[in-house]
Design a protein around this motif. Structure first.
Motif, mmCIF file in Angstrom:
data_model
loop_
_atom_site.group_PDB
_atom_site.id
_atom_site.type_symbol
_atom_site.label_atom_id
_atom_site.label_comp_id
_atom_site.label_asym_id
_atom_site.label_seq_id
_atom_site.Cartn_x
_atom_site.Cartn_y
_atom_site.Cartn_z
ATOM 1 N N LYS A 17 0.838 -1.195 0.000
ATOM 2 C CA LYS A 17 0.000 0.000 0.000
ATOM 3 C C LYS A 17 0.875 1.248 0.000
ATOM 4 N N VAL A 18 0.498 2.223 -0.803
ATOM 5 C CA VAL A 18 1.215 3.494 -0.885
ATOM 6 C C VAL A 18 0.212 4.623 -0.710
ATOM 7 N N ILE A 19 0.562 5.583 0.140
ATOM 8 C CA ILE A 19 -0.286 6.761 0.353
ATOM 9 C C ILE A 19 0.528 8.010 0.084
ATOM 10 N N VAL A 20 -0.029 8.925 -0.678
ATOM 11 C CA VAL A 20 0.557 10.247 -0.885
ATOM 12 C C VAL A 20 -0.288 11.241 -0.101
ATOM 13 N N GLY A 21 0.346 11.961 0.815
ATOM 14 C CA GLY A 21 -0.400 12.901 1.644
ATOM 15 C C GLY A 21 0.334 14.206 1.815
ATOM 16 N N GLU A 22 -0.359 15.195 2.321
ATOM 17 C CA GLU A 22 0.244 16.482 2.630
ATOM 18 C C GLU A 22 -0.203 16.910 4.013
ATOM 19 N N LYS A 23 0.625 17.721 4.630
ATOM 20 C CA LYS A 23 0.339 18.198 5.977
ATOM 21 C C LYS A 23 -0.670 19.328 5.930
ATOM 22 N N PHE A 24 -1.743 19.156 6.680
ATOM 23 C CA PHE A 24 -2.693 20.230 6.871
ATOM 24 C C PHE A 24 -2.377 20.930 8.181
ATOM 25 N N HIS A 25 -3.151 21.964 8.483
ATOM 26 C CA HIS A 25 -2.941 22.690 9.733
ATOM 27 C C HIS A 25 -3.059 21.765 10.930
ATOM 28 N N ASN A 26 -4.002 20.852 10.888
ATOM 29 C CA ASN A 26 -4.213 19.964 12.032
ATOM 30 C C ASN A 26 -4.494 18.526 11.604
ATOM 31 N N GLY A 27 -3.849 18.082 10.549
ATOM 32 C CA GLY A 27 -4.065 16.716 10.104
ATOM 33 C C GLY A 27 -3.357 16.402 8.806
ATOM 34 N N ILE A 28 -3.838 15.372 8.129
ATOM 35 C CA ILE A 28 -3.251 14.916 6.874
ATOM 36 C C ILE A 28 -4.328 14.886 5.812
ATOM 37 N N ASN A 29 -3.998 15.401 4.653
ATOM 38 C CA ASN A 29 -4.881 15.293 3.503
ATOM 39 C C ASN A 29 -4.307 14.248 2.564
ATOM 40 N N VAL A 30 -5.081 13.205 2.273
ATOM 41 C CA VAL A 30 -4.641 12.152 1.364
ATOM 42 C C VAL A 30 -4.902 12.589 -0.067
ATOM 43 N N ILE A 31 -3.836 12.637 -0.855
ATOM 44 C CA ILE A 31 -3.937 13.089 -2.236
ATOM 45 C C ILE A 31 -4.151 11.923 -3.187
ATOM 46 N N GLY A 32 -3.539 10.790 -2.895
ATOM 47 C CA GLY A 32 -3.676 9.619 -3.759
ATOM 48 C C GLY A 32 -3.190 8.372 -3.064
ATOM 49 N N THR A 33 -3.700 7.235 -3.511
ATOM 50 C CA THR A 33 -3.304 5.959 -2.922
ATOM 51 C C THR A 33 -3.073 4.919 -4.016
ATOM 52 N N GLY A 34 -2.420 3.835 -3.642
ATOM 53 C CA GLY A 34 -2.243 2.693 -4.520
ATOM 54 C C GLY A 34 -2.198 1.432 -3.686
ATOM 55 N N GLN A 35 -2.682 0.330 -4.234
ATOM 56 C CA GLN A 35 -2.640 -0.946 -3.524
ATOM 57 C C GLN A 35 -2.510 -2.066 -4.537
ATOM 58 N N THR A 36 -1.603 -2.992 -4.252
ATOM 59 C CA THR A 36 -1.379 -4.143 -5.123
ATOM 60 C C THR A 36 -1.258 -5.392 -4.262
ATOM 61 N N TYR A 37 -2.072 -6.390 -4.551
ATOM 62 C CA TYR A 37 -1.998 -7.647 -3.812
ATOM 63 C C TYR A 37 -0.844 -8.482 -4.348
ATOM 64 N N THR A 38 -0.137 -9.131 -3.440
ATOM 65 C CA THR A 38 1.068 -9.867 -3.825
ATOM 66 C C THR A 38 1.296 -11.051 -2.906
ATOM 67 N N ASN A 39 2.031 -12.037 -3.389
ATOM 68 C CA ASN A 39 2.454 -13.167 -2.568
ATOM 69 C C ASN A 39 3.971 -13.172 -2.402
ATOM 70 N N GLY A 40 4.582 -12.020 -2.635
ATOM 71 C CA GLY A 40 6.030 -11.913 -2.504
ATOM 72 C C GLY A 40 6.505 -11.571 -1.108
ATOM 73 N N ILE A 41 5.565 -11.403 -0.173
ATOM 74 C CA ILE A 41 5.898 -11.033 1.206
ATOM 75 C C ILE A 41 5.398 -12.136 2.140
ATOM 76 N N LYS A 42 6.196 -12.486 3.123
ATOM 77 C CA LYS A 42 5.807 -13.483 4.109
ATOM 78 C C LYS A 42 6.212 -13.018 5.490
#
Length: 461
Positions: A17-42
């Protein structure tokens, strides 16, 4: 990071999972995301380098397209595997009145990092618990204060197996980006707890695919973290065995009909299964399925209790916070609430686009990155000052329960402090070094070489 964007990479056992975010005055704004299912991790670590690399590359590309940002640098999340948590103290001395800046704090934390003498381990996070100015003034943030003699930090330290760290970074960087810094989930979980939970003492239980990760906080500090090698995949395996079906079919049935609390499961909700060794279709109810799921989830929680008992924990006053992909399973909260007397809640990130428990680690990595940038004075911008972002806590009201006989009963004892070498370190740059962290013209953070980059140069040499 380039401009004011933060990109986190979460290499999980079931997906990247990848998240692109930016800092807001009092939080995080998510600009974009990505997700890829895989069996390469154990078990949270690289199992097949090429498969994992391709999944990371594909996920970064998805997040780049979704956000419209050319991703070049990322913050990497590390699992709590072969991880050690301990406390350390370090002091720097001054020879004249000195106004404390972010560079002094960074040098002080770097001094703690350099004290690590455990073979085959690398310190990945050093987080301040408290600062002491001139041996008497205890503060949480010493920036802009004047020290006449010394600045001391009492800090928590998270160290990980060096080969695991190198392989994770190598795999990410082979996908075409640079790892700017890394953050362990042991530290990241701090951001999903409320201040009250951290102060009273709360336990985070992150039920993923292969691992269940545990982190316990008290009085605002991380006290310890550990893992249970049992999670969502084991639930699916149990279902496959019970229904005599394939793992893929069992996973779909778990997601559609699964329920972890037998008392609340329906005996009217019926589904069919094609057994592996028969042409006849079999029928089961959600309640029958729940009997199998509940047994495994109970085993996971009991394994968590065993870890907490080993730490002499008697009561978790701030309650339990359950998150991770397997927290989506119906009945998880009700089952745990039936096993303990403390408050239980399921944590789901509040930001638009990532409102699923499986994104908790990825968004928390961004929170950790911002927290350290602010501590070291690398970020002085305040985006969208006029917007108010409410921090949601996905939590239902919980009625008080009487103590259950199958709950754990013991008392937490803090781990012994690691023996430090000399607590005094002379600061060669305290009076002369000044680093400007922002671009005065546009208010953006200037490009910095992270402390982690410097360390990684020596790791690969």
């Amino acid at each position: 990071m380039e401009e004011h964007y933060y990109v986190s990479v979460d290499i999980g056992s079931s997906s990247v999972k990848v998240i692109v975010g930016e800092k807001f005055h009092n939080g995080i704004n998510v600009i974009g995301t990505g997700q890829t299912y895989t069996n390469g991790i154990k078990n949270g670590l690289i199992d097949d380098f090429d498969i994992a690399k391709q999944a990371i590359k594909d996920t970064i590309k998805k997040a780049s397209i979704a956000s419209g940002i050319d991703i070049k640098e990322v913050f990497l999340k590390l699992p709590i595997v072969r991880t050690e948590v301990y406390d350390e103290t370090h002091t720097m001395e001054f020879h004249q009145d000195t106004e404390i800046e972010g560079t002094h704090i960074e040098t002080l934390l770097e001094g703690i990092r350099n004290k690590n003498d455990v073979e085959d381990t690398e310190v990945v996070n050093v987080y301040p618990l408290r600062f002491v100015v001139d041996e008497t003034n205890e503060v949480s943030d010493p920036k802009e204060l004047v020290a006449r003699h010394s600045l001391q930090v009492d800090a928590g330290v998270i160290a990980i197996n060096k080969s695991d760290l190198i392989n994770m970074i190598k795999c990410v960087e082979s996908s075409g980006v640079d790892v700017f810094d890394v953050y362990s989930d042991a530290y990241n979980y701090r951001s999903i707890l409320t201040p009250t939970e951290r102060e009273l003492g709360a336990c985070v239980i992150d039920i993923g695919e292969d691992l269940t990760q545990i982190a316990y906080y008290e009085r605002g500090e991380l006290l310890d973290a550990d893992v249970v090698l049992m999670a969502g995949r084991h639930i699916t395996d149990d279902i496959a065995q019970f229904l005599n079906t394939t793992h893929d079919s069992a996973e779909k049935i778990k997601q559609q009909y699964g329920h972890a609390f037998y008392d609340s499961a329906s005996d009217q909700d019926v589904f069919t299964v094609e057994p592996i060794d028969s042409e006849e279709v079999a029928q089961y109810t959600q309640k029958e399925l729940s009997d199998v799921i509940e047994a495994r989830v109970e085993d996971i929680f009991f394994a968590v209790f065993d870890i907490l008992e080993a730490l002499d924990l008697k009561k978790v006053n701030g309650g339990f916070v359950v998150t991770g992909g397997s927290a989506n399973l119906l009945g998880v909260k009700e089952l745990l609430q039936d096993m303990v007397s403390e408050k239980v809640r399921i944590h789901t990130p509040s930001q638009m686009g990532v409102r699923k428990p499986e994104f908790s680690s990825a968004i928390s990595t961004i929170s950790s990155s911002i927290a350290f940038d602010e501590l070291l004075d690398y970020v002085t911008i305040s985006n969208h000052d006029n917007e108010e972002i409410e921090e949601e806590v996905i939590e239902n009201d919980v009625k008080s329960h009487e103590a259950k006989p199958n709950g754990f009963e013991s008392f937490f004892k803090r781990k012994p402090k690691k023996q430090a070498s000399s607590d005094l370190a002379e600061d060669d740059t305290s009076a002369d070094t000044h680093v400007e962290h922002t671009d005065a013209e546009n208010g953006e953070p200037k490009q910095e070489e992270s402390k982690f980059k410097k360390i990684m140069k020596s790791l690969f040499d």
